[in-house]
Design an enzyme around this catalytic site. Structure first.
Site, PDB file in Angstrom:
ATOM      1  N   SER A  49       0.895  -1.211   0.124  1.00  0.00           N
ATOM      2  CA  SER A  49      -0.055   0.015  -0.093  1.00  0.00           C
ATOM      3  C   SER A  49       0.785   1.339   0.058  1.00  0.00           C
ATOM      4  CB  SER A  49      -0.976   0.117   1.249  1.00  0.00           C
ATOM      5  OG  SER A  49      -0.148  -0.055   2.368  1.00  0.00           O
ATOM      6  N   ASP A 338      -3.102   8.473   7.314  1.00  0.00           N
ATOM      7  CA  ASP A 338      -4.151   7.383   8.088  1.00  0.00           C
ATOM      8  C   ASP A 338      -3.130   6.772   9.062  1.00  0.00           C
ATOM      9  OD1 ASP A 338      -2.955   5.233   6.734  1.00  0.00           O
ATOM     10  OD2 ASP A 338      -4.733   5.076   5.279  1.00  0.00           O
ATOM     11  N   HIS A 341      -0.126   5.066   6.797  1.00  0.00           N
ATOM     12  CA  HIS A 341       0.313   5.518   5.759  1.00  0.00           C
ATOM     13  C   HIS A 341       0.682   7.131   5.783  1.00  0.00           C
ATOM     14  CE1 HIS A 341      -2.204   2.045   4.361  1.00  0.00           C
ATOM     15  NE2 HIS A 341      -1.189   1.910   3.739  1.00  0.00           N
TER      16      HIS A 341
END
Ligand SMILES: *[C@@H]1O[C@H](CO)[C@@H](O)[C@H](O)[C@H]1NC(C)=O
Ligand SMILES: *[C@@H]1O[C@H](CO)[C@@H](O)[C@H](O)[C@H]1NC(C)=O
Ligand SMILES: *[C@@H]1O[C@H](CO)[C@@H](O)[C@H](O)[C@H]1NC(C)=O
Ligand SMILES: *[C@@H]1O[C@H](CO)[C@@H](O)[C@H](O)[C@H]1NC(C)=O
Ligand SMILES: *[C@@H]1O[C@H](CO)[C@@H](O)[C@H](O)[C@H]1NC(C)=O
Length: 366
Positions: A49, A338, A341
């Site tokens: 991610s 978040d 990340h």
């Protein structure tokens, strides 16, 4: 490391581009310039991610970010499936090397795949090196599958794009292969009852198998990111005692993997001729952003403990940003967008540290 929050990433971006041009022109072709100053025809991305640019949009999973407020600072404020408010480190690497932002494999039509020779991004949120990693939250592309898809790209698309085998080989040998994968294996499978050394050895073994496969397919230039200091991430420090302190045991386990990785790349460099590795110390970069003290980032102007969203942790259950969350007004005053990340500004600072200061990224020597 601190920056005024008013600093405009776009202005710095311009500077980064100028920097790139001047680096290319002046220096002779040494190991250093092969990786820092080169012109690569393409950037191929293998990862999770941290660098996913939209693959998970097309997979059945809860690990998605294709809704606001994700992407609020991305080219006109559109969510793309990047896990940030804006650009990822893969985007900044592409920009530094003068390449277009790398499209997600799953976002390309067959026709576009046939017509793309500047690189493809296979990265997939929640996945990792081990085949079981990430499957707890849905479908994703694990590292071996990403390499399978790259092989398919060669066989179905690149072989058509390049008229001769030698043109294709040249393209592959000159392209840059970036990896940022493995931390989810720790998230899903590592705990204190497991021997950290055994875990790192096993995981690295699997990682190197895939690097060797890429080499076997023709890749010769690698940009390898080590694993992040997971123990200092918001999703972890929400549960530590005292709340907000880093989980040092977890960081030590990850650092063990990173040290082994660094050594393995040296060995590979000796074994494979005409192969270059750039090792990026993402771990220490992110630790540095947190500030000198492990409990309080007092001198830091960016908030290094709380993500931009959610602003309040929901009863200990840490998820990403909720759709249309209004909690995150000023993303770039935070290191984390978040709980898992970084923000675009943190990603931009990575690029500065890697390419301008050359503190994060180092050419691996044998
Ligand atoms: C893409 O190229 C392959 C051959 O490599 C061909 O079979 C296929 O029809 C092409 N697809 C499109 C949409 O052009
Ligand atoms: C192929 O790529 C070129 C250059 O990126 C672009 O100009 C062209 O429109 C593309 N063609 C198709 C059929 O997508
Ligand atoms: C630790 O991980 C192992 C292997 O994944 C698992 O079998 C075990 O239940 C885990 N232990 C704890 C305390 O979570
Ligand atoms: C970071 O943000 C959180 C939530 O907005 C706040 O409670 C905390 O005090 C901030 N920390 C710093 C160091 O500014
Ligand atoms: C978020 O806002 C957009 C645009 O206003 C809207 O299309 C979408 O349905 C909203 N999503 C949710 C989950 O509320």
């Amino acid at each position: 490391m601190s920056l005024p929050s008013s600093l405009k990433p776009c202005l710095l971006l311009l500077f980064l581009c100028l920097l790139n041009v001047s680096t290319i022109k002046s220096k002779p072709l040494t190991q250093e310039t092969v990786l820092f100053g080169a012109k690569f025809p393409a950037l191929y991305v293998i990862g999770d991610s941290l660098v996913d640019s939209g693959n998970n949009n097309h997979l059945e999973t809860i690990a998605k970010s294709n809704f606001p407020p994700y992407g609020s600072d991305f080219e006109g404020g559109k969510p793309t499936g990047r896990f940030s408010n804006g650009k990822t480190i893969a985007d900044y690497i592409a920009i530094y090397y003068g390449l277009p932002l790398v499209p997600a494999y799953m976002e390309l039509s067959e026709e576009q795949k046939n017509n793309t020779s500047t690189g493809i991004n296979y990265a997939s949120a929640s996945c990792g090196i081990l085949p079981g990693t990430g499957k707890q939250v849905g479908k994703c592309l694990s590292m071996s599958v990403q390499v399978d898809l790259f092989k398919e790209t060669i066989d179905k698309n690149l072989k058509k794009k390049f008229k001769t085998q030698s043109e294709l080989s040249k393209h592959l040998a000159e392209s840059l292969f970036m990896t940022a994968i493995g931390i989810n294996d720790y998230s899903f499978f590592y705990n204190k009852t497991i021997d950290a050394n055994d875990f790192a050895t096993k995981l690295l073994h699997e990682f190197l198998i895939q690097i060797k496969r890429l080499h076997g397919l023709g890749a010769r230039k690698f940009f390898i990111n080590n694993l992040k200091p997971l123990g200092c991430y918001p999703n972890i420090i929400a549960h530590t005692v005292p709340r907000g302190s880093c989980d040092d045991d977890l960081n030590l386990a990850v650092a063990l993997y990173n040290a082994k990785l660094r050594r393995s790349l040296s060995h590979m460099k000796q074994k494979f001729s005409k192969t270059s590795f750039l090792y990026s110390d993402y771990f220490n970069f992110m630790l540095g952003l947190r500030g000198p003290s492990s409990n309080h980032a007092s001198s830091n102007l960016m908030n290094s403990t709380s993500p931009c969203c959610p602003s309040v942790y929901d009863g200990g259950v840490l998820t990403g940003c909720r759709a249309n969350s209004s909690s995150c007004k000023m993303p770039n005053t935070h290191i984390f967008f978040d709980p898992f990340h970084p923000t675009q500004l943190a990603n931009f600072m990575y690029a500065i540290g890697c390419f301008q200061e050359r503190k994060i990224c180092h050419v691996v020597r044998d």
